[in-house]
Motif scaffolding. Structure first.
Motif, PDB file in Angstrom:
ATOM      1  N   LEU A   7       0.861  -1.178   0.000  1.00  7.71           N
ATOM      2  CA  LEU A   7       0.000   0.000   0.000  1.00  7.71           C
ATOM      3  C   LEU A   7       0.900   1.231   0.000  1.00  7.71           C
ATOM      4  O   LEU A   7       1.753   1.376   0.876  1.00  7.71           O
ATOM      5  CB  LEU A   7      -0.908   0.005   1.237  1.00  7.71           C
ATOM      6  CG  LEU A   7      -1.821   1.223   1.410  1.00  7.71           C
ATOM      7  CD1 LEU A   7      -2.843   1.287   0.283  1.00  7.71           C
ATOM      8  CD2 LEU A   7      -2.515   1.173   2.757  1.00  7.71           C
ATOM      9  N   CYS A   8       0.735   2.089  -1.005  1.00  4.16           N
ATOM     10  CA  CYS A   8       1.551   3.307  -1.118  1.00  4.16           C
ATOM     11  C   CYS A   8       0.666   4.516  -0.846  1.00  4.16           C
ATOM     12  O   CYS A   8      -0.374   4.678  -1.477  1.00  4.16           O
ATOM     13  CB  CYS A   8       2.159   3.416  -2.511  1.00  4.16           C
ATOM     14  SG  CYS A   8       3.292   2.072  -2.901  1.00  4.16           S
ATOM     15  N   LEU A   9       1.101   5.354   0.094  1.00  2.57           N
ATOM     16  CA  LEU A   9       0.347   6.545   0.465  1.00  2.57           C
ATOM     17  C   LEU A   9       1.224   7.777   0.263  1.00  2.57           C
ATOM     18  O   LEU A   9       2.327   7.858   0.814  1.00  2.57           O
ATOM     19  CB  LEU A   9      -0.087   6.458   1.935  1.00  2.57           C
ATOM     20  CG  LEU A   9      -0.998   5.273   2.270  1.00  2.57           C
ATOM     21  CD1 LEU A   9      -1.029   5.023   3.761  1.00  2.57           C
ATOM     22  CD2 LEU A   9      -2.386   5.546   1.747  1.00  2.57           C
ATOM     23  N   PRO A  10       0.753   8.756  -0.509  1.00  4.84           N
ATOM     24  CA  PRO A  10       1.553   9.959  -0.734  1.00  4.84           C
ATOM     25  C   PRO A  10       1.626  10.805   0.537  1.00  4.84           C
ATOM     26  O   PRO A  10       0.694  10.830   1.337  1.00  4.84           O
ATOM     27  CB  PRO A  10       0.788  10.695  -1.837  1.00  4.84           C
ATOM     28  CG  PRO A  10      -0.610  10.215  -1.711  1.00  4.84           C
ATOM     29  CD  PRO A  10      -0.533   8.800  -1.195  1.00  4.84           C
ATOM     30  N   LEU A  11       2.757  11.474   0.714  1.00  3.22           N
ATOM     31  CA  LEU A  11       2.952  12.380   1.849  1.00  3.22           C
ATOM     32  C   LEU A  11       2.857  13.810   1.309  1.00  3.22           C
ATOM     33  O   LEU A  11       3.845  14.419   0.917  1.00  3.22           O
ATOM     34  CB  LEU A  11       4.302  12.125   2.521  1.00  3.22           C
ATOM     35  CG  LEU A  11       4.509  10.719   3.087  1.00  3.22           C
ATOM     36  CD1 LEU A  11       5.917  10.553   3.620  1.00  3.22           C
ATOM     37  CD2 LEU A  11       3.486  10.416   4.160  1.00  3.22           C
ATOM     38  N   TRP A  12       1.622  14.340   1.288  1.00  2.32           N
ATOM     39  CA  TRP A  12       1.349  15.672   0.747  1.00  2.32           C
ATOM     40  C   TRP A  12       1.345  16.725   1.843  1.00  2.32           C
ATOM     41  O   TRP A  12       0.761  16.520   2.901  1.00  2.32           O
ATOM     42  CB  TRP A  12      -0.019  15.710   0.072  1.00  2.32           C
ATOM     43  CG  TRP A  12      -0.095  15.003  -1.237  1.00  2.32           C
ATOM     44  CD1 TRP A  12      -0.656  13.784  -1.466  1.00  2.32           C
ATOM     45  CD2 TRP A  12       0.382  15.462  -2.493  1.00  2.32           C
ATOM     46  NE1 TRP A  12      -0.545  13.457  -2.787  1.00  2.32           N
ATOM     47  CE2 TRP A  12       0.085  14.479  -3.445  1.00  2.32           C
ATOM     48  CE3 TRP A  12       1.038  16.619  -2.902  1.00  2.32           C
ATOM     49  CZ2 TRP A  12       0.423  14.610  -4.783  1.00  2.32           C
ATOM     50  CZ3 TRP A  12       1.370  16.754  -4.237  1.00  2.32           C
ATOM     51  CH2 TRP A  12       1.063  15.762  -5.167  1.00  2.32           C
ATOM     52  N   VAL A  13       1.964  17.871   1.573  1.00  2.00           N
ATOM     53  CA  VAL A  13       1.852  19.064   2.421  1.00  2.00           C
ATOM     54  C   VAL A  13       1.843  20.274   1.504  1.00  2.00           C
ATOM     55  O   VAL A  13       2.676  20.391   0.617  1.00  2.00           O
ATOM     56  CB  VAL A  13       3.004  19.189   3.445  1.00  2.00           C
ATOM     57  CG1 VAL A  13       2.926  18.116   4.497  1.00  2.00           C
ATOM     58  CG2 VAL A  13       4.349  19.179   2.788  1.00  2.00           C
ATOM     59  N   SER A  43      -0.595   8.844   7.476  1.00  2.00           N
ATOM     60  CA  SER A  43       0.331   9.401   6.481  1.00  2.00           C
ATOM     61  C   SER A  43       0.273  10.922   6.480  1.00  2.00           C
ATOM     62  O   SER A  43       1.287  11.588   6.269  1.00  2.00           O
ATOM     63  CB  SER A  43       0.043   8.846   5.085  1.00  2.00           C
ATOM     64  OG  SER A  43      -1.154   9.380   4.549  1.00  2.00           O
ATOM     65  N   ARG A  44      -0.900  11.493   6.748  1.00  2.00           N
ATOM     66  CA  ARG A  44      -1.003  12.962   6.843  1.00  2.00           C
ATOM     67  C   ARG A  44      -0.230  13.484   8.046  1.00  2.00           C
ATOM     68  O   ARG A  44       0.446  14.512   7.954  1.00  2.00           O
ATOM     69  CB  ARG A  44      -2.465  13.375   6.915  1.00  2.00           C
ATOM     70  CG  ARG A  44      -3.205  13.169   5.613  1.00  2.00           C
ATOM     71  CD  ARG A  44      -4.630  13.701   5.680  1.00  2.00           C
ATOM     72  NE  ARG A  44      -5.346  13.314   4.496  1.00  2.00           N
ATOM     73  CZ  ARG A  44      -6.524  12.722   4.490  1.00  2.00           C
ATOM     74  NH1 ARG A  44      -7.148  12.462   5.623  1.00  2.00           N
ATOM     75  NH2 ARG A  44      -7.099  12.401   3.353  1.00  2.00           N
ATOM     76  N   TYR A  45      -0.333  12.794   9.169  1.00  2.00           N
ATOM     77  CA  TYR A  45       0.418  13.198  10.365  1.00  2.00           C
ATOM     78  C   TYR A  45       1.931  13.080  10.121  1.00  2.00           C
ATOM     79  O   TYR A  45       2.708  13.933  10.539  1.00  2.00           O
ATOM     80  CB  TYR A  45       0.020  12.366  11.583  1.00  2.00           C
ATOM     81  CG  TYR A  45      -1.360  12.679  12.107  1.00  2.00           C
ATOM     82  CD1 TYR A  45      -1.740  13.976  12.434  1.00  2.00           C
ATOM     83  CD2 TYR A  45      -2.296  11.666  12.290  1.00  2.00           C
ATOM     84  CE1 TYR A  45      -2.998  14.261  12.913  1.00  2.00           C
ATOM     85  CE2 TYR A  45      -3.562  11.944  12.774  1.00  2.00           C
ATOM     86  CZ  TYR A  45      -3.909  13.247  13.081  1.00  2.00           C
ATOM     87  OH  TYR A  45      -5.167  13.529  13.564  1.00  2.00           O
ATOM     88  N   ILE A  46       2.324  12.018   9.453  1.00  2.00           N
ATOM     89  CA  ILE A  46       3.747  11.828   9.144  1.00  2.00           C
ATOM     90  C   ILE A  46       4.236  12.954   8.226  1.00  2.00           C
ATOM     91  O   ILE A  46       5.316  13.524   8.440  1.00  2.00           O
ATOM     92  CB  ILE A  46       3.987  10.444   8.507  1.00  2.00           C
ATOM     93  CG1 ILE A  46       3.758   9.342   9.551  1.00  2.00           C
ATOM     94  CG2 ILE A  46       5.379  10.351   7.896  1.00  2.00           C
ATOM     95  CD1 ILE A  46       3.711   7.948   8.976  1.00  2.00           C
ATOM     96  N   ALA A  47       3.440  13.304   7.219  1.00  2.00           N
ATOM     97  CA  ALA A  47       3.814  14.382   6.303  1.00  2.00           C
ATOM     98  C   ALA A  47       3.964  15.701   7.055  1.00  2.00           C
ATOM     99  O   ALA A  47       4.914  16.462   6.816  1.00  2.00           O
ATOM    100  CB  ALA A  47       2.773  14.517   5.190  1.00  2.00           C
ATOM    101  N   GLN A  48       3.048  15.987   7.978  1.00  2.00           N
ATOM    102  CA  GLN A  48       3.140  17.220   8.772  1.00  2.00           C
ATOM    103  C   GLN A  48       4.392  17.218   9.639  1.00  2.00           C
ATOM    104  O   GLN A  48       5.071  18.240   9.774  1.00  2.00           O
ATOM    105  CB  GLN A  48       1.898  17.383   9.635  1.00  2.00           C
ATOM    106  CG  GLN A  48       0.662  17.725   8.850  1.00  2.00           C
ATOM    107  CD  GLN A  48      -0.595  17.706   9.720  1.00  2.00           C
ATOM    108  OE1 GLN A  48      -0.533  17.463  10.915  1.00  2.00           O
ATOM    109  NE2 GLN A  48      -1.733  17.976   9.112  1.00  2.00           N
ATOM    110  N   ALA A  49       4.708  16.076  10.236  1.00  2.00           N
ATOM    111  CA  ALA A  49       5.909  15.977  11.079  1.00  2.00           C
ATOM    112  C   ALA A  49       7.176  16.184  10.244  1.00  2.00           C
ATOM    113  O   ALA A  49       8.098  16.883  10.673  1.00  2.00           O
ATOM    114  CB  ALA A  49       5.942  14.620  11.785  1.00  2.00           C
ATOM    115  N   VAL A  50       7.218  15.597   9.057  1.00  2.00           N
ATOM    116  CA  VAL A  50       8.381  15.774   8.177  1.00  2.00           C
ATOM    117  C   VAL A  50       8.484  17.233   7.744  1.00  2.00           C
ATOM    118  O   VAL A  50       9.575  17.809   7.729  1.00  2.00           O
ATOM    119  CB  VAL A  50       8.299  14.832   6.952  1.00  2.00           C
ATOM    120  CG1 VAL A  50       9.363  15.173   5.921  1.00  2.00           C
ATOM    121  CG2 VAL A  50       8.418  13.385   7.389  1.00  2.00           C
ATOM    122  N   GLU A  51       7.362  17.847   7.424  1.00  2.00           N
ATOM    123  CA  GLU A  51       7.366  19.256   7.026  1.00  2.00           C
ATOM    124  C   GLU A  51       7.889  20.139   8.159  1.00  2.00           C
ATOM    125  O   GLU A  51       8.713  21.035   7.927  1.00  2.00           O
ATOM    126  CB  GLU A  51       5.966  19.701   6.628  1.00  2.00           C
ATOM    127  CG  GLU A  51       5.901  21.150   6.167  1.00  2.00           C
ATOM    128  CD  GLU A  51       4.494  21.585   5.814  1.00  2.00           C
ATOM    129  OE1 GLU A  51       4.355  22.295   4.803  1.00  2.00           O
ATOM    130  OE2 GLU A  51       3.547  21.241   6.547  1.00  2.00           O
TER     131      GLU A  51
END
Length: 98
Positions: A7-13, A43-51
């Motif tokens: 399962l691939c989930l994009p990390l959008w910010v 994945s949204r939380y991960i993207a926010q943390a990376v941002e």
């Protein structure tokens, strides 16, 4: 690689793709609607943390550059030895202080 389900989930910010979160199972796995919703939210939380981490890294880099520009070399003087020590107000950002 021996994975049966991926399962691939994009990390959008902010309309920017930071990367892709890939979740793999070695056995066949049907991803349920609840599981997909949970993983999408994760994945949204991960993207926010990376941002936030990238933003903090950029701020620290700018602070270092500013600090290096402000702290110039000491002047040379005949028969006098000049030295200086800078103590930042905070160790992590290295800015402020005397």
């Amino acid at each position: 690689m021996g994975f049966s389900t991926v399962l691939c989930l994009p990390l959008w910010v902010s309309r920017t793709l930071l990367g892709v979160l890939t979740i793999c199972w070695t056995e066949p796995h049907e991803v349920s609607i609840t599981e997909r919703a949970t993983l999408t939210a994760t994945s949204r939380y991960i993207a926010q943390a990376v941002e936030r981490a990238l933003y903090l890294d950029e701020r620290i880099s700018v602070a270092w550059q500013l600090q290096e520009a402000i702290l110039t070399d000491l002047p040379l003087a005949d028969h006098v030895e000049i030295s200086a020590l800078y103590q930042p107000s905070a160790n992590d950002s290295m800015i402020g202080g005397d």
